[in-house]
Structures are given as C-alpha cells and as structure tokens.
Motif scaffolding. Sequence first.
Motif, short mmCIF file in Angstrom:
data_model
loop_
_atom_site.label_atom_id
_atom_site.label_comp_id
_atom_site.label_asym_id
_atom_site.label_seq_id
_atom_site.Cartn_x
_atom_site.Cartn_y
_atom_site.Cartn_z
N TYR A 194 41.84 60.13 97.56
CA TYR A 194 42.54 59.15 98.40
C TYR A 194 41.93 59.10 99.80
O TYR A 194 41.65 58.02 100.33
CB TYR A 194 44.03 59.49 98.48
CG TYR A 194 44.75 58.66 99.51
CD1 TYR A 194 45.09 57.34 99.26
CD2 TYR A 194 45.07 59.20 100.75
CE1 TYR A 194 45.72 56.57 100.21
CE2 TYR A 194 45.70 58.43 101.71
CZ TYR A 194 46.02 57.12 101.43
OH TYR A 194 46.64 56.37 102.39
N ASP A 195 41.72 60.26 100.41
CA ASP A 195 41.17 60.30 101.77
C ASP A 195 39.76 59.71 101.80
O ASP A 195 39.40 59.00 102.75
CB ASP A 195 41.17 61.73 102.32
CG ASP A 195 42.55 62.19 102.73
OD1 ASP A 195 43.40 61.32 103.05
OD2 ASP A 195 42.80 63.41 102.75
N ARG A 214 40.01 51.07 94.80
CA ARG A 214 41.19 51.75 95.33
C ARG A 214 42.06 52.27 94.19
O ARG A 214 42.02 51.75 93.08
CB ARG A 214 42.02 50.79 96.19
CG ARG A 214 41.40 50.46 97.52
CD ARG A 214 42.32 49.53 98.31
NE ARG A 214 41.80 49.27 99.63
CZ ARG A 214 41.10 48.18 99.97
NH1 ARG A 214 40.83 47.26 99.07
NH2 ARG A 214 40.68 48.02 101.19
N ARG A 259 40.16 55.97 101.46
CA ARG A 259 40.74 55.45 102.70
C ARG A 259 39.67 55.28 103.77
O ARG A 259 39.63 54.28 104.49
CB ARG A 259 41.85 56.38 103.18
CG ARG A 259 42.71 55.79 104.26
CD ARG A 259 43.83 56.71 104.56
NE ARG A 259 43.30 57.87 105.26
CZ ARG A 259 43.94 58.53 106.19
NH1 ARG A 259 45.17 58.20 106.51
NH2 ARG A 259 43.41 59.55 106.80
N GLY A 318 40.81 52.25 105.86
CA GLY A 318 42.12 52.84 106.09
C GLY A 318 43.10 52.69 104.95
O GLY A 318 44.21 53.19 105.03
N ILE A 319 42.72 52.01 103.87
CA ILE A 319 43.63 51.81 102.74
C ILE A 319 42.98 52.36 101.48
O ILE A 319 42.05 51.78 100.95
CB ILE A 319 43.99 50.32 102.56
CG1 ILE A 319 44.63 49.78 103.83
CG2 ILE A 319 44.92 50.13 101.37
CD1 ILE A 319 44.84 48.29 103.83
N GLY A 320 43.47 53.52 101.02
CA GLY A 320 42.89 54.17 99.85
C GLY A 320 43.62 53.85 98.57
O GLY A 320 43.10 54.07 97.48
#
Length: 126
Positions: free
Chosen positions: A65-66, A116, A69, A74-76
């Motif tokens: 996720y990180d 994502r 992101r 900024g959006i994972g």
Amino acid sequence: MERRESAQERVAELTERVGAVQGKIDDATARREAAFEGIDGEVATVTKEREVIAGTIPADLLKLYDKLREQQGGIGAAKLYQRTCQGCRQELAITDINEIRAAAPDTVVRCENCRRILVRTAESGL
C-alpha cells in the motif's frame, strides 16, 4: 502654503488608509495562523489514527500500500464502485470483474489499469 496644507491632508488620509490596510493584514495573518494550528492538530490526530490502524494490517500488505501510495500520488487503494476503479475512473473489463468476483473476500485484488489495491463493497457491482 495652500499646496502644503493639501499635501499634509493627503498624507494624513493615506496614513489612515495604511493603518486600515495593516489592520486587515494583521487580522488575516491571525486567521491564517489559527487555521495552521487547526491543520497541524488534525494532522497529528490522523497520524495517530493511521498508526493504530496500520498496526492491524499485515506488514506485506502495508508495504505494498505504501509503495503504491508513493507511486500513485498519495492514493494506494481505491474503492471499486459499480465496476469502476475510483482511483483511475476506468471501468474494469468483464474478465477482470469475473476474476474479482471469484476471488476470496480476503484476497488482495488490484486494478489492471492503475495497479491500485481495489476495495470491494456492496456497491462494487459484483
């Protein structure tokens, strides 16, 4: 002499205006500083909440996720809403939808377009 008095009146008028403008500047600065304090407080609260939630997520999933992101502005992870990834706003192909539909509920599924992590809900269209 008359010109001098006129100039002095004009200077006094301009001094008043400068004072009024400076008052507005001071007020705006105070409001800005108060807003910054509020934002800083909110950041601290959200950071603490994230730490608590991150502690409940498996390390490998959190690492993925990180990474996403960072790569995706900024959006994972994004919600899958009516067969559309809310991250890239692309409708998923029917084959991708069928694969997601067949996947176990705890399987991490990803968007084929933006990569994502997709969050499935009752509104996903599955």
